[in-house]
Design a protein around this motif. Sequence first.
Motif, short mmCIF file in Angstrom:
data_model
loop_
_atom_site.label_atom_id
_atom_site.label_comp_id
_atom_site.label_asym_id
_atom_site.label_seq_id
_atom_site.Cartn_x
_atom_site.Cartn_y
_atom_site.Cartn_z
N UNK A 199 0.83 -1.21 0.00
CA UNK A 199 0.00 0.00 0.00
C UNK A 199 0.87 1.26 0.00
N UNK A 200 1.96 1.20 0.74
CA UNK A 200 2.86 2.36 0.80
C UNK A 200 3.44 2.67 -0.58
N UNK A 201 3.94 1.65 -1.24
CA UNK A 201 4.53 1.87 -2.57
C UNK A 201 3.46 2.35 -3.55
N UNK A 202 2.30 1.72 -3.44
CA UNK A 202 1.19 2.10 -4.33
C UNK A 202 0.82 3.57 -4.12
N UNK A 203 0.66 3.96 -2.86
CA UNK A 203 0.27 5.33 -2.56
C UNK A 203 1.36 6.31 -2.99
N UNK A 204 2.59 5.93 -2.74
CA UNK A 204 3.70 6.80 -3.12
C UNK A 204 3.71 7.02 -4.64
N UNK A 205 3.59 5.93 -5.37
CA UNK A 205 3.60 6.03 -6.84
C UNK A 205 2.44 6.88 -7.34
N UNK A 206 1.30 6.64 -6.76
CA UNK A 206 0.12 7.40 -7.21
C UNK A 206 0.28 8.88 -6.88
N UNK A 207 0.80 9.16 -5.70
CA UNK A 207 0.96 10.56 -5.31
C UNK A 207 1.98 11.27 -6.18
N UNK A 208 3.11 10.59 -6.42
CA UNK A 208 4.21 11.26 -7.13
C UNK A 208 3.96 11.30 -8.63
N UNK A 209 3.58 10.14 -9.18
CA UNK A 209 3.49 10.10 -10.64
C UNK A 209 2.10 10.46 -11.18
N UNK A 210 1.08 10.13 -10.43
CA UNK A 210 -0.27 10.36 -10.95
C UNK A 210 -0.99 11.51 -10.26
N UNK A 211 -0.36 12.04 -9.23
CA UNK A 211 -0.94 13.17 -8.51
C UNK A 211 -2.32 12.83 -7.93
N UNK A 212 -2.41 11.60 -7.43
CA UNK A 212 -3.67 11.19 -6.78
C UNK A 212 -3.45 11.19 -5.26
N UNK A 213 -4.40 11.72 -4.48
CA UNK A 213 -4.21 11.78 -3.03
C UNK A 213 -4.54 10.45 -2.34
N UNK A 214 -3.79 9.46 -2.67
CA UNK A 214 -4.04 8.14 -2.07
C UNK A 214 -3.44 8.10 -0.66
N UNK A 215 -4.24 7.65 0.34
CA UNK A 215 -3.71 7.63 1.71
C UNK A 215 -2.71 6.49 1.91
N UNK A 216 -1.75 6.74 2.79
CA UNK A 216 -0.79 5.67 3.13
C UNK A 216 -1.40 4.69 4.14
N UNK A 217 -2.19 5.28 5.01
CA UNK A 217 -2.73 4.44 6.08
C UNK A 217 -4.10 4.98 6.52
N UNK A 218 -5.02 4.07 6.66
CA UNK A 218 -6.34 4.41 7.23
C UNK A 218 -6.78 3.23 8.10
N UNK A 219 -7.79 3.46 8.88
CA UNK A 219 -8.32 2.37 9.71
C UNK A 219 -8.89 1.27 8.82
N UNK A 220 -9.51 1.71 7.76
CA UNK A 220 -10.06 0.72 6.83
C UNK A 220 -8.95 -0.17 6.27
N UNK A 221 -7.84 0.46 5.92
CA UNK A 221 -6.70 -0.32 5.41
C UNK A 221 -6.17 -1.26 6.48
N UNK A 222 -6.20 -0.80 7.72
CA UNK A 222 -5.74 -1.66 8.82
C UNK A 222 -6.62 -2.91 8.92
N UNK A 223 -7.91 -2.68 8.85
CA UNK A 223 -8.83 -3.82 8.93
C UNK A 223 -8.63 -4.76 7.74
N UNK A 224 -8.49 -4.15 6.57
CA UNK A 224 -8.30 -4.97 5.37
C UNK A 224 -7.00 -5.78 5.50
N UNK A 225 -5.98 -5.14 6.03
CA UNK A 225 -4.70 -5.85 6.16
C UNK A 225 -4.80 -7.01 7.15
#
Lengths: 331, 177
Positions: free
Chosen positions: B130-156
Amino acid sequence: MPEILTRHRPLALLAALLIAQILLLAFQIKRHSDVRLIRYWASEIITPGEKAASWAFSGIGGIWHGYIDLRGAHSENVRLRQEVGQLELRNQELENTAAQAKRLSLLLDFREAHREARMVAAQVIGGSADLSSHTVFINKGERSGIRRDQAVITPDGIVGKVVEVSPDTAQVLLINDRNSGVGALFADTRTQGVLKGTGDPQPVLAYVTNDEKVHLGEVLLTSGEDRIFPKGLLIGIVTSFKPGYPFQTINVQTAARLDRLEDVLVLLSQEELHPKANSSAGNVVVGLPAEPKVEVPKTPQVAAAAPAPSPSPAPMNPGGNKSASPSAGRP
Amino acid sequence: MSYTFNSGMQSESNIEVHKYYGGVVTVVALLAIVIQAFLHRYGRWSEFADLPLLVTIYFGVSRRNPVSGMLLGAIIGIAQDALSHDNPIGLYGIAKTVVGYVASSVGARIDTEHPASRFALVFVLFHVHQGVLAFTERVLLNRPTPYFTVHLLIVSLVSAASAVVLFSLLDRLRRPS
């Protein structure tokens, strides 16, 4: 440099893969274009699997829903059957109520049309236990003013006469009973006879000589000679006739459905009924415009020697003819 | 718990490299993508088990070869990108390449046969992914993808629990040593 790459081959490959994909991404972003070839091949490879998965999933779902997940089906089926039964019963009740309302409406119309006549409405509550006799019991008796030898009719036609009376019930002898006799006359020719029951559903008209011309579908009315039925009430129509010795044998189809009686009127006096003009309250009395419900059979049982039927005997319409007045044209 | 050795890595000689019957890796990876794409049609709950990610991690830690691990991750990730309509190709590819590399590198150093270690490994690698995905999206695609959320915690956590079951099933596909 080559030594470093060889020593850290995985890391170098990782870097190469990442750089290649970053460049690929950058290319797509910069050019706003897509790598359609990759998507095409991915789709070609994956979609058959997806189709198979979809097919398997729907098949499993079908098996599950159709065979395995039927725990509640039986109880639901039982419940629905009960519900259908209740609804059918309810529907039957409503139909009965509607039919009864229609019958009572006819009785009420008839009663309204003959306010001067004293009559009592009653319900048929039973029949005779003896199969050979045609009698019914009604739910009104002495307390309602009913006495022996009073006429019982329906808006369609005459029914019979009261033969036994108890405080709350009365027994009615139907006109097709073998002990019944009703003074009758033809509406057109005013020829008189006696309607006699035979024990069969259809009574016969007796004492009509062979030289009297009779037609199929001819309307028969009460003559009032029996001092039970007022004059001019509808009895029925002629369905067949043949010469006999010394009198003709004339079968009559009664206007009232004697086998389906439910609500009747008991006339408390023998006064003639004088219907109001334009009244549609049944056709029991001559002069009412309503069509009778009896029909002439298509293949009447006429003896070979019998006279040919009249050209248009069929619909019996006592109203609007010369017999509008019961006494008119009387022989 | 297995007591094995690693023929490829001299420093971790007690870790076993597992072999699989021919075509197993390809078929399982393909199935994971197909099932994930299929389940995606039936609602968001499919995100609670990122099967391609779990397969990448499993074969990474089992085969313990960083090259094959990262290649498998790259292929699976690119295939995922290719099947999505709004992702440029390479987005998941980069994330899964990294995950494949890390998984195989970690698998070569620690025991990953125990359910608890598998749970922890998948939990961590999920967030790496998720970290790599969010980083790539933020840097290359300019999408505000979160690094961490409670939902992501539950999903993980759900993914990690699912992985324990899935990995034990996939263990049956191993070729006896």
